[in-house]
Design an enzyme around this catalytic site. Structure first.
Site, PDB file in Angstrom:
ATOM      1  N   GLU A 146       0.810  -1.224   0.000  1.00 32.12           N
ATOM      2  CA  GLU A 146       0.000   0.000   0.000  1.00 32.12           C
ATOM      3  C   GLU A 146       0.843   1.273   0.000  1.00 32.12           C
ATOM      4  O   GLU A 146       0.523   2.239  -0.704  1.00 32.12           O
ATOM      5  CB  GLU A 146      -0.943   0.008   1.205  1.00 32.12           C
ATOM      6  CG  GLU A 146      -2.132  -0.916   1.086  1.00 32.12           C
ATOM      7  CD  GLU A 146      -1.815  -2.373   1.365  1.00 32.12           C
ATOM      8  OE1 GLU A 146      -2.697  -3.220   1.149  1.00 32.12           O
ATOM      9  OE2 GLU A 146      -0.664  -2.663   1.801  1.00 32.12           O
ATOM     10  N   HIS A 215     -10.553  -5.459  10.028  1.00 36.78           N
ATOM     11  CA  HIS A 215     -11.299  -5.192   8.803  1.00 36.78           C
ATOM     12  C   HIS A 215     -12.575  -4.393   9.066  1.00 36.78           C
ATOM     13  O   HIS A 215     -13.449  -4.326   8.211  1.00 36.78           O
ATOM     14  CB  HIS A 215     -11.650  -6.505   8.097  1.00 36.78           C
ATOM     15  CG  HIS A 215     -10.468  -7.199   7.499  1.00 36.78           C
ATOM     16  ND1 HIS A 215      -9.518  -7.820   8.272  1.00 36.78           N
ATOM     17  CD2 HIS A 215     -10.076  -7.363   6.212  1.00 36.78           C
ATOM     18  CE1 HIS A 215      -8.600  -8.357   7.489  1.00 36.78           C
ATOM     19  NE2 HIS A 215      -8.911  -8.087   6.235  1.00 36.78           N
TER      20      HIS A 215
END
Length: 410
Positions: A146, A215
């Site tokens: 990322e 998450h």
């Protein structure tokens, strides 16, 4: 390639986020919520504030003073409506894809990058079918890195492209926080206006159904303090497409928050092209007794609670703020002037969340119009549990909204 890497126009205006004061607000003479005369409020003024080395923002104001932070001015033209227009039905993730595809067709500089965004079509199929149509260079599959591909996207934006960076899950973008903070938000200023960063950072987030703590992140509060970044949150297929197109066309870096549980919402949207204002809230339900401010998934919890409230004789006004930075204090201010009571409902964490900043902004600008302290319902400051029953307890539920309104209007 040289024709793609062309210079882009002057950066658009952007207000900075609002710092908040934790002091509670009390009024000594509460007035009745029923039978009050409604008057209009105009919070615009001609003042201007210079920010980010060349990005100008219009500053709204009540009377002769208005706090400049987190303020967005209201355009003269009303937002487009889906009412009485021909259209087609789309799920929210399909509306996002349609917005992406229209902008890629319109502007060859628009490109997508992220993990599995190419031939797999993205983790929630937002980019499905775009790689075969536009090729692997415009729909670029990246490694699981990322920080690297976010930095690559920011560099591409500096050179004239308009990248859309997808985080497979918004929680993963914490790995790219340095790129988003020190580069994406600040390079326009630190370069003396030589570079613009027309980049969109988007992806799924929020509390899903038993996705676990890592998450189930709500990162709005993480990013709101970064200078130079706009933040919006979609909640319907209509505003998802309109905000996506507006974010891509903006010369400012924009973070678009999508909720993982809203992707399968269905709505009829117009056949003709439309683009929404990145700095405008949406009036979901007009009312008289209390202003309820919310966004993203909580919009639906609020509307569920509103049905119960109406049956109990209350008339709540519901506003989807949509623009998390800057706030649309024109729409919010007019509502506060009318109802004199405010309830904020968010899925963000209570400590340092969007609700805290919004509470401070309302207290600083509309304190004289409040008949009761602002109430903010937020998620608990705990990691989101995996167990479904415990997960539900950490997030605001409709009965809590009903109880809060009843207490506010007592």
């Amino acid at each position: 390639m040289a024709s793609i890497l062309q210079r882009i126009g002057a950066a658009t205006s952007l207000s900075s986020s609002n710092s908040f004061d934790t002091k509670k607000f009390n009024l000594s003479s509460p007035r009745s919520v029923i039978g009050r005369k409604v008057s209009n409020l105009d919070v615009r003024s001609n003042g201007a504030n210079k920010m980010n080395g060349g990005m100008n923002c219009q500053i709204g104001g009540r009377a002769d003073h208005f706090v400049t932070n987190a303020v967005a001015t209201k355009p003269e033209a009303p937002a487009a409506s889906t009412a009485s227009k021909p259209g087609h039905e789309l799920l929210l993730f399909e509306a996002l894809r349609e917005g992406l595809e229209e902008e890629m067709e319109r502007d060859a500089r628009v490109c997508i990058m992220g993990e599995d965004v190419g031939h797999y079509g993205g983790s929630y199929k937002v980019s499905k079918g775009l790689a075969p149509k536009y090729g692997d260079l415009r729909v670029l599959d990246t490694p699981i890195a990322e920080n690297a591909f976010t930095g690559m996207g920011i560099g591409a934006a500096m050179m004239g492209l308009r990248p859309i960076i997808e985080g497979m899950n918004m929680g993963f973008l914490l790995l790219a926080f340095n790129q988003i903070s020190n580069n994406c938000g600040m390079l326009h200023y630190t370069s003396g206006g030589q570079f613009k960063i027309p980049v969109v950072i988007r992806g799924p987030g929020g509390v899903g159904r038993q996705l676990g703590a890592e998450h189930s992140q709500r990162l709005e509060s993480y990013f709101q303090s970064i200078p130079g970044i706009q933040m919006v949150a979609c909640s319907t297929p209509y505003n998802a497409k309109g905000l996506m197109k507006a974010a891509i066309r903006s010369d400012n870096p924009v973070i678009l928050f999508e909720h993982v549980l809203l992707y399968n919402l269905k709505e009829t949207i117009p056949d003709e092209e439309y683009v929404l204002n990145l700095e405008e809230a949406e009036m979901v339900r007009p009312g008289e007794h209390v202003t309820i401010l919310t966004y993203s998934r909580m919009r639906y919890h609020v509307m569920q609670a509103a049905k119960t409230l109406v049956n109990k004789g209350y008339d709540p006004e519901v506003i989807d703020i949509r623009s998390l930075k800057p706030f649309d204090l024109h729409t919010i201010g007019n509502s506060v002037k009318k109802t004199h009571r405010v309830l904020i409902v968010e899925e963000c964490m209570r400590t340092g969340g969007i609700g805290a900043s919004l509470t401070a902004a309302i207290n600083e600008n509309f304190q004289d119009y409040l008949d009761a302290p602002i109430v903010c319902l937020s998620s608990q400051d705990v990691p989101t549990p995996y167990a479904g029953t415990l997960e539900e307890w950490t997030v605001v539920q409709p009965p809590q909204i009903v109880a809060a309104v009843e207490q506010l209007c007592r």
